[in-house]
Motif scaffolding. Structure first.
Motif, PDB file in Angstrom:
ATOM      1  N   LEU A  10       0.833  -1.177   0.047  1.00 29.47           N
ATOM      2  CA  LEU A  10      -0.124  -0.101   0.082  1.00 29.47           C
ATOM      3  C   LEU A  10       0.850   1.289  -0.034  1.00 29.47           C
ATOM      4  CD1 LEU A  10      -3.191   0.677   0.223  1.00 29.47           C
ATOM      5  CD2 LEU A  10      -2.838   1.070   2.578  1.00 29.47           C
ATOM      6  N   TYR A  11       0.560   2.154  -0.813  1.00 31.58           N
ATOM      7  CA  TYR A  11       1.580   3.268  -1.111  1.00 31.58           C
ATOM      8  C   TYR A  11       0.598   4.384  -1.249  1.00 31.58           C
ATOM      9  CZ  TYR A  11       5.527   6.015  -2.900  1.00 31.58           C
ATOM     10  OH  TYR A  11       6.583   6.849  -3.150  1.00 31.58           O
ATOM     11  N   LEU A  12       0.841   5.490  -0.302  1.00 34.39           N
ATOM     12  CA  LEU A  12       0.029   6.641  -0.447  1.00 34.39           C
ATOM     13  C   LEU A  12       0.652   8.011  -0.102  1.00 34.39           C
ATOM     14  CD1 LEU A  12      -2.636   8.226  -0.661  1.00 34.39           C
ATOM     15  CD2 LEU A  12      -3.044   7.299   1.573  1.00 34.39           C
ATOM     16  N   PRO A  13       1.221   8.867  -1.182  1.00 37.66           N
ATOM     17  CA  PRO A  13       1.874  10.020  -0.766  1.00 37.66           C
ATOM     18  C   PRO A  13       1.023  10.884  -0.161  1.00 37.66           C
ATOM     19  CG  PRO A  13       2.177   9.368  -2.830  1.00 37.66           C
ATOM     20  CD  PRO A  13       1.356   8.452  -2.497  1.00 37.66           C
ATOM     21  N   ARG A  14       1.308  11.629   0.708  1.00 37.41           N
ATOM     22  CA  ARG A  14       0.422  12.729   1.392  1.00 37.41           C
ATOM     23  C   ARG A  14       0.764  14.181   1.500  1.00 37.41           C
ATOM     24  NH1 ARG A  14      -4.682  13.036   2.295  1.00 37.41           N
ATOM     25  NH2 ARG A  14      -4.547  13.429   4.572  1.00 37.41           N
ATOM     26  N   ALA A  15       2.306  14.277   1.379  1.00 33.92           N
ATOM     27  CA  ALA A  15       2.900  15.534   1.425  1.00 33.92           C
ATOM     28  C   ALA A  15       4.282  15.458   0.896  1.00 33.92           C
ATOM     29  CB  ALA A  15       3.041  15.962   3.127  1.00 33.92           C
ATOM     30  N   PRO A  16       4.946  16.564   0.568  1.00 31.74           N
ATOM     31  CA  PRO A  16       6.155  16.730  -0.333  1.00 31.74           C
ATOM     32  C   PRO A  16       6.861  15.651   0.623  1.00 31.74           C
ATOM     33  CG  PRO A  16       5.203  18.870  -0.034  1.00 31.74           C
ATOM     34  CD  PRO A  16       4.275  17.942   0.805  1.00 31.74           C
ATOM     35  N   HIS A  17       6.867  15.523   2.110  1.00 36.50           N
ATOM     36  CA  HIS A  17       8.149  14.853   2.537  1.00 36.50           C
ATOM     37  C   HIS A  17       7.423  13.675   3.415  1.00 36.50           C
ATOM     38  CE1 HIS A  17      10.869  17.663   1.305  1.00 36.50           C
ATOM     39  NE2 HIS A  17      10.273  18.662   2.032  1.00 36.50           N
ATOM     40  N   PHE A  18       6.302  13.064   3.242  1.00 39.11           N
ATOM     41  CA  PHE A  18       5.501  12.214   3.781  1.00 39.11           C
ATOM     42  C   PHE A  18       4.853  11.142   3.053  1.00 39.11           C
ATOM     43  CE2 PHE A  18       2.139   9.869   6.040  1.00 39.11           C
ATOM     44  CZ  PHE A  18       2.901   9.291   6.906  1.00 39.11           C
ATOM     45  N   THR A  19       5.174   9.912   3.166  1.00 38.46           N
ATOM     46  CA  THR A  19       4.376   8.782   2.267  1.00 38.46           C
ATOM     47  C   THR A  19       4.007   7.735   3.186  1.00 38.46           C
ATOM     48  OG1 THR A  19       5.558   9.417   0.367  1.00 38.46           O
ATOM     49  CG2 THR A  19       4.713   7.048   0.463  1.00 38.46           C
ATOM     50  N   LEU A  20       2.973   7.184   3.246  1.00 35.79           N
ATOM     51  CA  LEU A  20       2.636   5.958   3.766  1.00 35.79           C
ATOM     52  C   LEU A  20       2.949   4.742   2.748  1.00 35.79           C
ATOM     53  CD1 LEU A  20       0.785   4.448   6.098  1.00 35.79           C
ATOM     54  CD2 LEU A  20      -1.074   4.647   4.397  1.00 35.79           C
ATOM     55  N   HIS A  21       3.512   3.646   3.368  1.00 36.97           N
ATOM     56  CA  HIS A  21       3.978   2.656   2.430  1.00 36.97           C
ATOM     57  C   HIS A  21       3.929   1.534   3.582  1.00 36.97           C
ATOM     58  CE1 HIS A  21       6.984   0.561  -0.042  1.00 36.97           C
ATOM     59  NE2 HIS A  21       5.899  -0.073  -0.017  1.00 36.97           N
ATOM     60  N   VAL A  22       3.067   0.595   3.406  1.00 39.14           N
ATOM     61  CA  VAL A  22       2.664  -0.700   4.135  1.00 39.14           C
ATOM     62  C   VAL A  22       3.218  -1.706   3.149  1.00 39.14           C
ATOM     63  CG1 VAL A  22       1.104  -1.974   5.576  1.00 39.14           C
ATOM     64  CG2 VAL A  22       1.212   0.590   5.655  1.00 39.14           C
ATOM     65  N   GLU A  23       4.090  -2.384   3.470  1.00 40.62           N
ATOM     66  CA  GLU A  23       4.309  -3.491   2.394  1.00 40.62           C
ATOM     67  C   GLU A  23       3.507  -4.499   2.729  1.00 40.62           C
ATOM     68  OE1 GLU A  23       8.611  -4.294   3.005  1.00 40.62           O
ATOM     69  OE2 GLU A  23       9.206  -2.220   2.266  1.00 40.62           O
ATOM     70  N   HIS A  24       3.345  -4.994   3.995  1.00 39.00           N
ATOM     71  CA  HIS A  24       2.343  -6.182   4.110  1.00 39.00           C
ATOM     72  C   HIS A  24       1.778  -5.917   5.613  1.00 39.00           C
ATOM     73  CE1 HIS A  24       1.376 -10.390   5.249  1.00 39.00           C
ATOM     74  NE2 HIS A  24       0.845 -10.331   4.089  1.00 39.00           N
ATOM     75  N   LEU A  25       0.349  -6.149   5.747  1.00 39.52           N
ATOM     76  CA  LEU A  25      -0.211  -6.229   6.940  1.00 39.52           C
ATOM     77  C   LEU A  25      -1.423  -7.097   6.862  1.00 39.52           C
ATOM     78  CD1 LEU A  25      -1.215  -4.453   9.552  1.00 39.52           C
ATOM     79  CD2 LEU A  25      -2.561  -3.143   8.104  1.00 39.52           C
ATOM     80  N   SER A  26      -1.559  -8.116   7.807  1.00 37.59           N
ATOM     81  CA  SER A  26      -2.588  -9.071   7.754  1.00 37.59           C
ATOM     82  C   SER A  26      -3.194  -9.161   9.024  1.00 37.59           C
ATOM     83  CB  SER A  26      -2.112 -10.243   7.427  1.00 37.59           C
ATOM     84  OG  SER A  26      -1.221 -11.107   8.291  1.00 37.59           O
ATOM     85  N   LEU A  27      -4.571  -9.506   9.256  1.00 39.19           N
ATOM     86  CA  LEU A  27      -5.266  -9.893  10.539  1.00 39.19           C
ATOM     87  C   LEU A  27      -6.088 -11.308  10.347  1.00 39.19           C
ATOM     88  CD1 LEU A  27      -5.395  -6.446  10.066  1.00 39.19           C
ATOM     89  CD2 LEU A  27      -6.851  -7.070  12.206  1.00 39.19           C
ATOM     90  N   GLU A  28      -5.681 -12.024  11.156  1.00 37.10           N
ATOM     91  CA  GLU A  28      -6.878 -13.157  11.448  1.00 37.10           C
ATOM     92  C   GLU A  28      -8.179 -12.876  11.778  1.00 37.10           C
ATOM     93  OE1 GLU A  28      -5.719 -15.886   9.847  1.00 37.10           O
ATOM     94  OE2 GLU A  28      -3.603 -15.097   9.534  1.00 37.10           O
ATOM     95  N   ARG A  29      -9.062 -13.579  11.445  1.00 39.45           N
ATOM     96  CA  ARG A  29     -10.605 -13.390  11.918  1.00 39.45           C
ATOM     97  C   ARG A  29     -10.608 -13.348  13.256  1.00 39.45           C
ATOM     98  NH1 ARG A  29     -15.672 -15.929   9.099  1.00 39.45           N
ATOM     99  NH2 ARG A  29     -17.414 -14.567   9.700  1.00 39.45           N
ATOM    100  N   GLY A  30     -10.983 -12.393  14.038  1.00 42.95           N
ATOM    101  CA  GLY A  30     -11.574 -12.347  15.403  1.00 42.95           C
ATOM    102  C   GLY A  30     -10.446 -11.579  16.137  1.00 42.95           C
ATOM    103  N   GLU A  31      -9.135 -11.372  15.351  1.00 43.83           N
ATOM    104  CA  GLU A  31      -7.938 -10.506  15.928  1.00 43.83           C
ATOM    105  C   GLU A  31      -8.199  -9.098  16.167  1.00 43.83           C
ATOM    106  OE1 GLU A  31      -3.253 -10.382  15.194  1.00 43.83           O
ATOM    107  OE2 GLU A  31      -4.322 -10.803  13.457  1.00 43.83           O
TER     108      GLU A  31
END
Length: 245
Positions: A10-31
């Motif tokens: 997941l890649y989302l630039p938000r400002a000239p010097h800030f970017t959200l970058h989540v390479e991997h994130l997972s949740l199991e059911r009920g977690e």
């Protein structure tokens, strides 16, 4: 076996010097996954991206192993609760039933769910009260009832307790933990409060500068920081506790 909820690249630039970058994130059911980090690290941006309120420039989100058919199909499976309850200027009942009515559920089902969650969150006596006249704790209970009534596949919580006083916050902690045990609602909570994250999360993630830099069982993460930056953050957030990199 595939995770119940999974995010990749997941890649989302938000400002000239800030970017959200989540390479991997997972949740199991009920977690319950609690993401903690300092102000400005990207926690709220992450939730808004997962709620499809902000649109990433790239990335893949899967529910139960599948890509949603479209935005509407995805949004119907999630519920978002923000720090500010954002209630409409109408009755508590109308606020709680809003999403159910919008989705076209039959009236008996709308009533059943609304009555159950009003009772479960201890606010049934406020059903016909103006939502704008509620205390902060009451308003957040209404916001949670509105979200949980949707029976979401994924519940997103954006610092929902930050503006509450300590006794109100403790009561909500207790009630929400009981609800999670009963409903097994898969939840992603973001907060700046390390102790809150430790108490509520079945797993803990540390976010710094737009990236999730460590993930694991709460006590494991707190026992051994993944590097100096994480160690410095943990020490700053909990100065009385020793952290080992």
């Amino acid at each position: 076996m595939k995770p119940w909820f999974e995010v990749r690249d997941l890649y989302l630039p938000r400002a000239p010097h800030f970017t959200l970058h989540v390479e991997h994130l997972s949740l199991e059911r009920g977690e319950v996954l609690a993401i903690v980090g300092p102000n400005g690290c990207g926690k709220s941006t992450l939730l808004l991206a997962l709620a499809h309120i902000l649109k990433p420039v790239q990335g893949e989100i899967r529910l139960n192993g599948h890509l949603p058919a479209n935005d509407l199909a995805y949004r119907r499976q999630i519920a978002l609760v923000l720090q500010d309850a954002l209630l409409l200027n109408t009755s508590v009942w109308n606020n709680v039933t809003l999403g159910l009515r919008f989705r076209g559920l039959p009236r008996p089902e709308v009533r059943r769910r609304a009555e159950y969650w009003l009772e479960r969150l201890g606010i049934r006596h406020l059903a016909h009260w103006p939502a704008t006249k509620l205390s902060g704790g009451e308003a957040q209970r209404v916001s949670l009832a509105r979200a949980l009534a949707l029976e979401p596949a994924l519940l997103l919580l954006d610092e929902p307790f930050a503006a509450l006083d300590a006794p109100t916050r403790e009561r909500l902690y207790t009630d929400l933990q009981a609800i999670w045990r009963e409903t097994q609602t898969t939840t992603l909570l973001v907060t700046h409060d390390l102790e809150e994250a430790r108490r509520l999360g079945t797993r803990l993630g540390i976010m710094l500068a737009g990236r999730i830099v460590q993930m694991g069982a709460p006590e494991e993460v707190l026992a051994r920081a993944a590097g100096e930056q994480v160690g410095a953050y943990l020490k700053h957030s909990h100065p009385k506790r020793a952290f080992n990199p």
